[in-house]
Design a protein around this motif. Sequence first.
Motif, PDB file in Angstrom:
ATOM      1  N   LEU A 102       0.755  -1.315   0.058  1.00 24.71           N
ATOM      2  CA  LEU A 102      -0.095   0.008   0.040  1.00 24.71           C
ATOM      3  C   LEU A 102       0.769   1.290  -0.129  1.00 24.71           C
ATOM      4  N   PHE A 103       2.191   1.145   0.642  1.00 29.74           N
ATOM      5  CA  PHE A 103       2.815   2.235   0.699  1.00 29.74           C
ATOM      6  C   PHE A 103       3.310   2.670  -0.768  1.00 29.74           C
ATOM      7  N   LEU A 104       3.626   1.530  -1.313  1.00 28.21           N
ATOM      8  CA  LEU A 104       4.154   1.719  -2.623  1.00 28.21           C
ATOM      9  C   LEU A 104       3.188   2.297  -3.770  1.00 28.21           C
ATOM     10  N   LEU A 105       1.868   1.780  -3.592  1.00 32.42           N
ATOM     11  CA  LEU A 105       0.853   2.264  -4.458  1.00 32.42           C
ATOM     12  C   LEU A 105       0.448   3.556  -4.102  1.00 32.42           C
ATOM     13  N   ILE A 106       0.495   3.951  -2.901  1.00 31.69           N
ATOM     14  CA  ILE A 106      -0.075   5.391  -2.672  1.00 31.69           C
ATOM     15  C   ILE A 106       0.891   6.320  -3.265  1.00 31.69           C
ATOM     16  N   TYR A 107       2.288   6.064  -2.658  1.00 25.32           N
ATOM     17  CA  TYR A 107       3.314   6.842  -3.162  1.00 25.32           C
ATOM     18  C   TYR A 107       3.503   6.976  -4.559  1.00 25.32           C
ATOM     19  N   GLY A 108       3.670   5.891  -5.147  1.00 30.90           N
ATOM     20  CA  GLY A 108       3.550   5.904  -6.602  1.00 30.90           C
ATOM     21  C   GLY A 108       2.791   6.696  -7.304  1.00 30.90           C
ATOM     22  N   TRP A 109       1.245   6.543  -6.818  1.00 28.57           N
ATOM     23  CA  TRP A 109       0.266   7.245  -7.497  1.00 28.57           C
ATOM     24  C   TRP A 109       0.640   8.666  -7.462  1.00 28.57           C
ATOM     25  N   CYS A 110       0.895   9.151  -6.386  1.00 29.31           N
ATOM     26  CA  CYS A 110       1.270  10.702  -5.844  1.00 29.31           C
ATOM     27  C   CYS A 110       2.353  11.069  -6.594  1.00 29.31           C
ATOM     28  N   LEU A 111       3.254  10.272  -6.764  1.00 30.00           N
ATOM     29  CA  LEU A 111       4.370  10.732  -7.519  1.00 30.00           C
ATOM     30  C   LEU A 111       4.388  10.939  -9.075  1.00 30.00           C
ATOM     31  N   TRP A 112       3.242  10.003  -9.276  1.00 27.04           N
ATOM     32  CA  TRP A 112       3.010   9.906 -11.100  1.00 27.04           C
ATOM     33  C   TRP A 112       2.048  10.996 -11.213  1.00 27.04           C
ATOM     34  N   GLN A 113       1.058  11.600 -10.376  1.00 25.31           N
ATOM     35  CA  GLN A 113       0.349  12.883 -10.285  1.00 25.31           C
ATOM     36  C   GLN A 113       1.063  14.111 -10.495  1.00 25.31           C
TER      37      GLN A 113
END
Length: 404
Positions: A381-392
């Motif tokens: 979940l850490f990776l998914l949330i941070y990855g999504w925010c980084l992509w945004q």
Amino acid sequence: MEQTMKQSVRRPLWTKAFLLTALSNLLLFFSFQMLIPTIPMHVAQLGGDDLQVGLVIGIFTISSLITRPFAGKALDRLGRKHVLFVGLSICVLTIAGYSYLAAVALILAARFVHGIGWGMSTTSLGTVIADIIPPERRGEGMGYYGLSNTFAMALAPLTGLWVMNLYGFHRVLLLSTCLALASMLSSLFITYKKPSVTNPAKDTQQPRVIDRFIERSALLPSMLLYFTAVCYGGIVTFITLFGRETGIANVGWFFLCNASMVLIVRPVTGVLFDRKGPEWVLLPGAGFTIGGLLLLSYAHSEASLAAAALCYGIGFGSIQPALQAWTMNRTPPERRGAANGTFFSANDLGLGSGAMLLGAFATYIGSYALMYRYSVVLMILFLLIYGWCLWQTRRGLTALQRAS
């Protein structure tokens, strides 16, 4: 040209204020960590049951968690050193007072007060160090500053147990009190230039009630810290029971190897954070944490436990200071107190809920090894949330560049 030259200049990190703040933090954490394994034993010797022994840690965590948002607001309104001095004074008085308390109920009440002082002190020190470290060296500075916590976590519990076994619990309290007092005295000599307010007009506006205690810019790093803290809470709480389950005699190797790797990795990842950005530290850090948890869940010997600790130490040692540095980079100076209150509250909440939630889950599935294996979901979940925010974020920057 002149502006470029100013930006290229790296201001000194190892200043008198930095060293004194790190020293004060080291002494405070050493004082605190000495009591982690010893005060529950003392309560048990006084006749406390399992619930009361658990409350010794639980009540402290709850009061610290409640205090941090208020401490953060006070830091921004009243000033750093005033709140720090009051918090350290409470710590000194309550630790000294444990010697005169013979009833378990009174010790639990003192633990609640001690948690208030702890919440004020650690939030204050985290804010002071963020003010002192040059912004261009924040990752490196937070990494070195975090080593004071690591030294305490590695050595203080063993020291506390050694002193208690040889001389008794009251000598532990005497040493712990002296360390907390030394922390308070060293903090009196911390002097630095107060950071300028970035947006005075905004600061004079009346904020919403929740914004007085919670800093919104710190919510994302704090959420990621929460996932990490839940996993670590499960480790520190149940590693001994896991050792019994798997037949590993000395689980202390995990903490020794974990602390050793944290000491090695934090200065390196701090420099990487400053030069490349948080994603270069947080993404690999989460990967190593996942690897460490998986290795731990399959550990069956001291050697495999040490391997898990080394892998986990790389991840754990990278993530926490990087998240704190990232939080400070996202926060204006006049809101650093509230940001640190939000950040450390997430850590307290994660450690406490990790012990409770993962403990209940382990009871349900009947295995501590499986509990560690499934806790990997939190870091995914850490990776998914941070990855999504980084992509945004990158998507927004690309759109802005195209528009210009």
